[in-house]
Write a protein that holds these residues in place. Structure first.
Motif, PDB file in Angstrom:
ATOM      1  N   LYS B  44       0.813  -1.200   0.000  1.00 52.28           N
ATOM      2  CA  LYS B  44       0.000   0.000   0.000  1.00 52.28           C
ATOM      3  C   LYS B  44       0.857   1.264   0.000  1.00 52.28           C
ATOM      4  O   LYS B  44       1.943   1.283   0.557  1.00 52.28           O
ATOM      5  CB  LYS B  44      -0.918   0.027   1.228  1.00 52.28           C
ATOM      6  N   GLU B  57       0.006   3.351   6.713  1.00 52.47           N
ATOM      7  CA  GLU B  57      -1.333   3.730   7.202  1.00 52.47           C
ATOM      8  C   GLU B  57      -1.344   5.245   7.428  1.00 52.47           C
ATOM      9  O   GLU B  57      -0.695   5.762   8.332  1.00 52.47           O
ATOM     10  CB  GLU B  57      -1.752   2.998   8.489  1.00 52.47           C
ATOM     11  N   HIS B  59      -3.334   7.566   8.683  1.00 54.75           N
ATOM     12  CA  HIS B  59      -3.635   8.228   9.958  1.00 54.75           C
ATOM     13  C   HIS B  59      -2.461   8.075  10.921  1.00 54.75           C
ATOM     14  O   HIS B  59      -2.082   9.039  11.601  1.00 54.75           O
ATOM     15  CB  HIS B  59      -4.905   7.630  10.577  1.00 54.75           C
ATOM     16  N   ALA B  60      -1.902   6.877  10.966  1.00 54.61           N
ATOM     17  CA  ALA B  60      -0.736   6.653  11.826  1.00 54.61           C
ATOM     18  C   ALA B  60       0.413   7.573  11.409  1.00 54.61           C
ATOM     19  O   ALA B  60       1.141   8.117  12.248  1.00 54.61           O
ATOM     20  CB  ALA B  60      -0.309   5.189  11.770  1.00 54.61           C
ATOM     21  N   HIS B  88      -8.935  11.049  17.293  1.00 50.11           N
ATOM     22  CA  HIS B  88      -8.802   9.609  17.016  1.00 50.11           C
ATOM     23  C   HIS B  88     -10.164   9.004  16.671  1.00 50.11           C
ATOM     24  O   HIS B  88     -10.270   8.155  15.782  1.00 50.11           O
ATOM     25  CB  HIS B  88      -8.258   8.867  18.249  1.00 50.11           C
ATOM     26  N   SER B  89     -11.191   9.428  17.385  1.00 52.93           N
ATOM     27  CA  SER B  89     -12.532   8.887  17.170  1.00 52.93           C
ATOM     28  C   SER B  89     -13.017   9.176  15.740  1.00 52.93           C
ATOM     29  O   SER B  89     -13.537   8.289  15.056  1.00 52.93           O
ATOM     30  CB  SER B  89     -13.464   9.493  18.225  1.00 52.93           C
ATOM     31  N   ASP B  92     -10.930   7.028  13.305  1.00 54.92           N
ATOM     32  CA  ASP B  92     -11.352   5.625  13.315  1.00 54.92           C
ATOM     33  C   ASP B  92     -12.668   5.456  12.554  1.00 54.92           C
ATOM     34  O   ASP B  92     -12.820   4.533  11.767  1.00 54.92           O
ATOM     35  CB  ASP B  92     -11.537   5.124  14.760  1.00 54.92           C
ATOM     36  N   TRP B  93     -13.583   6.361  12.829  1.00 57.02           N
ATOM     37  CA  TRP B  93     -14.883   6.335  12.157  1.00 57.02           C
ATOM     38  C   TRP B  93     -14.717   6.390  10.631  1.00 57.02           C
ATOM     39  O   TRP B  93     -15.426   5.715   9.888  1.00 57.02           O
ATOM     40  CB  TRP B  93     -15.718   7.524  12.668  1.00 57.02           C
ATOM     41  N   HIS B  95     -12.611   5.160   8.532  1.00 56.88           N
ATOM     42  CA  HIS B  95     -12.290   3.923   7.806  1.00 56.88           C
ATOM     43  C   HIS B  95     -13.516   3.191   7.257  1.00 56.88           C
ATOM     44  O   HIS B  95     -13.592   2.866   6.084  1.00 56.88           O
ATOM     45  CB  HIS B  95     -11.552   2.932   8.713  1.00 56.88           C
ATOM     46  N   LEU B  96     -14.451   2.886   8.162  1.00 55.96           N
ATOM     47  CA  LEU B  96     -15.556   2.015   7.764  1.00 55.96           C
ATOM     48  C   LEU B  96     -16.793   2.806   7.343  1.00 55.96           C
ATOM     49  O   LEU B  96     -17.842   2.220   7.093  1.00 55.96           O
ATOM     50  CB  LEU B  96     -15.899   1.033   8.896  1.00 55.96           C
ATOM     51  N   ASN B  97     -16.661   4.119   7.262  1.00 56.71           N
ATOM     52  CA  ASN B  97     -17.796   4.945   6.873  1.00 56.71           C
ATOM     53  C   ASN B  97     -17.450   5.787   5.646  1.00 56.71           C
ATOM     54  O   ASN B  97     -17.669   5.362   4.522  1.00 56.71           O
ATOM     55  CB  ASN B  97     -18.246   5.796   8.072  1.00 56.71           C
ATOM     56  N   ARG B 100     -15.169   3.936   3.079  1.00 58.24           N
ATOM     57  CA  ARG B 100     -15.827   2.821   2.426  1.00 58.24           C
ATOM     58  C   ARG B 100     -16.853   3.340   1.420  1.00 58.24           C
ATOM     59  O   ARG B 100     -16.926   2.865   0.296  1.00 58.24           O
ATOM     60  CB  ARG B 100     -16.513   1.942   3.480  1.00 58.24           C
ATOM     61  N   THR B 137     -23.660  12.362   8.731  1.00 55.28           N
ATOM     62  CA  THR B 137     -23.014  12.353  10.057  1.00 55.28           C
ATOM     63  C   THR B 137     -22.045  13.524  10.198  1.00 55.28           C
ATOM     64  O   THR B 137     -22.011  14.201  11.231  1.00 55.28           O
ATOM     65  CB  THR B 137     -22.241  11.025  10.253  1.00 55.28           C
ATOM     66  N   TRP B 142     -20.370  15.913  13.387  1.00 55.96           N
ATOM     67  CA  TRP B 142     -18.999  16.421  13.497  1.00 55.96           C
ATOM     68  C   TRP B 142     -18.909  17.929  13.252  1.00 55.96           C
ATOM     69  O   TRP B 142     -18.001  18.574  13.737  1.00 55.96           O
ATOM     70  CB  TRP B 142     -18.065  15.710  12.508  1.00 55.96           C
TER      71      TRP B 142
END
Lengths: 241, 241
Positions: B44, B57, B59-60, B88-89, B92-93, B95-97, B100, B137, B142
């Motif tokens: 990647k 990665e 964000h990291a 961080h929240s 994290d959110w 990635h899968l929202n 995707r 959202t 946010w």
């Protein structure tokens, strides 16, 4: 005031947070929230409330607790910027790889009927690919160091706990299916045991609800198998199949 | 030794890192890696190499650079544990929202043919649901605070940059489709402008490759439309369709 943890022990990220708090002697008030009855604005568990501060997303929560609460040993979330960065990297990777694979596969092979959803064989096959590739990455990249934990560590970090709780969800699979998928990954299996040992007795206590569901599913399956044998006796035509 | 950034400017997380370094005056050596020719063990981009330290990665990487390099203003990744946790929240959110939804929708409506893949209408429809729910959202949760940035902030954080770079990928959509999807979200639109302004001129410079592809796709589309009109003139039967 105690830290409030809103959790459903059937959810793997909820379990990771509960185990983490218990292992580190952080007093919590656990508030059971069924996944179908969400409390937070984004409709998800786990979530925490620390005084007036609210937070969700399990990785963010683990990092917050490890940083803000005294008495958490350094190995869980090291102060060193490089080691921290590597843990963030594993946690970020988790979302679109191990989580996507595990959750998708378990949903589409076991859980869907319990939730009133149809089983989707194509989605299961796609999820299996992601799951197997993720297990292979853990085995060959994250676990290639000297220690028994991720990134070659000798003590577990929040990443070990988060990923192992995810993989534990595979317990719900039919035993043959479980062994087929996880069997080839010997280091992964040892790592799960090391993480269990490093967090006992809390690990099994928090996973108890999962073990119970597993037992119920196995019982259903064997009574179904019995039914098939009996049906076979009654209607011998099936013996040709 | 300069920080090495392995990036493909067509990839949204690569762009976020490049813009972040440029805005903060961090000297980098940018190494162009086409997505189809990966360099790191997990295949990647983006990835960084800082001396002997390797990391991937996005964000990291953003967190690492914000923490380890002097001269990065505090608002990008605040020292305060609670503000950090909220960032961080959101990350994290993401990635899968938002990721995707955006990646799935753009792939299955525009990019697939360029990559030699078939367009998948069902996958596009599913991704659109995730995308629209993610935009909602961002708009309603946010961005509900006082400031123009996520979490009510008056200055951008790494979360603003990461999410806006993701949304910029929607530029590749057909204009009508783009407006239909993003039109209802007025705060999201203002927030994109605020983030562009806070990071200019680097934002547009790094996005230039995306703008160019967009122009190429638009040109193709209008010549296809012309073609259809001409075909219609030649073969009037199509005018009945």
């Amino acid at each position: 005031m105690k830290l409030k943890v809103y959790a459903d022990r059937m959810s793997q990220p909820s379990r990771a947070i509960l185990i983490f708090c218990k292992v580190n002697g952080i007093e919590i008030e656990e508030i059971h929230i069924e996944l179908s009855k969400p409390i937070n604005p984004l409709k998800k568990v786990p979530a925490i409330v620390d005084g007036r501060f609210k937070l969700f997303e399990s990785h963010a929560i683990l990092i917050y607790i490890a940083s803000a609460f005294p008495g958490v040993a350094n190995h869980w979330y090291p102060a060193d910027a490089s080691r921290k960065a590597k843990i963030h990297s594993v946690l970020d990777w988790h979302h679109l790889n191990l989580r996507r694979g595990t959750a998708g596969y378990v949903l589409n092979t076991v859980l869907a009927p319990l939730l009133g959803l149809p089983l989707n064989a194509q989605a299961a096959a796609e999820a299996e690919k992601v799951l197997v590739s993720s297990l292979s990455t853990i085995e060959n990249i994250w676990l290639k160091g000297d220690g028994p934990f991720l990134l070659g560590s000798f003590r577990p970090s929040i990443a070990d706990l988060s990923l192992v709780c995810e993989i534990m969800q595979l317990q719900l699979l039919d035993e043959k299916d479980h062994d087929r998928i996880i069997g080839p990954y010997k280091k992964v299996q040892q790592w799960i045991e090391s993480t269990k040992n490093a967090t006992k007795p809390h690990f099994d206590e928090v996973h108890n609800v999962l073990y119970k569901l597993k037992a119920r599913l196995s019982a259903q399956q064997s009574s179904k198998a019995d039914g098939q044998i009996k049906a076979g006796i009654k209607a011998p035509i099936f013996s040709k199949m």
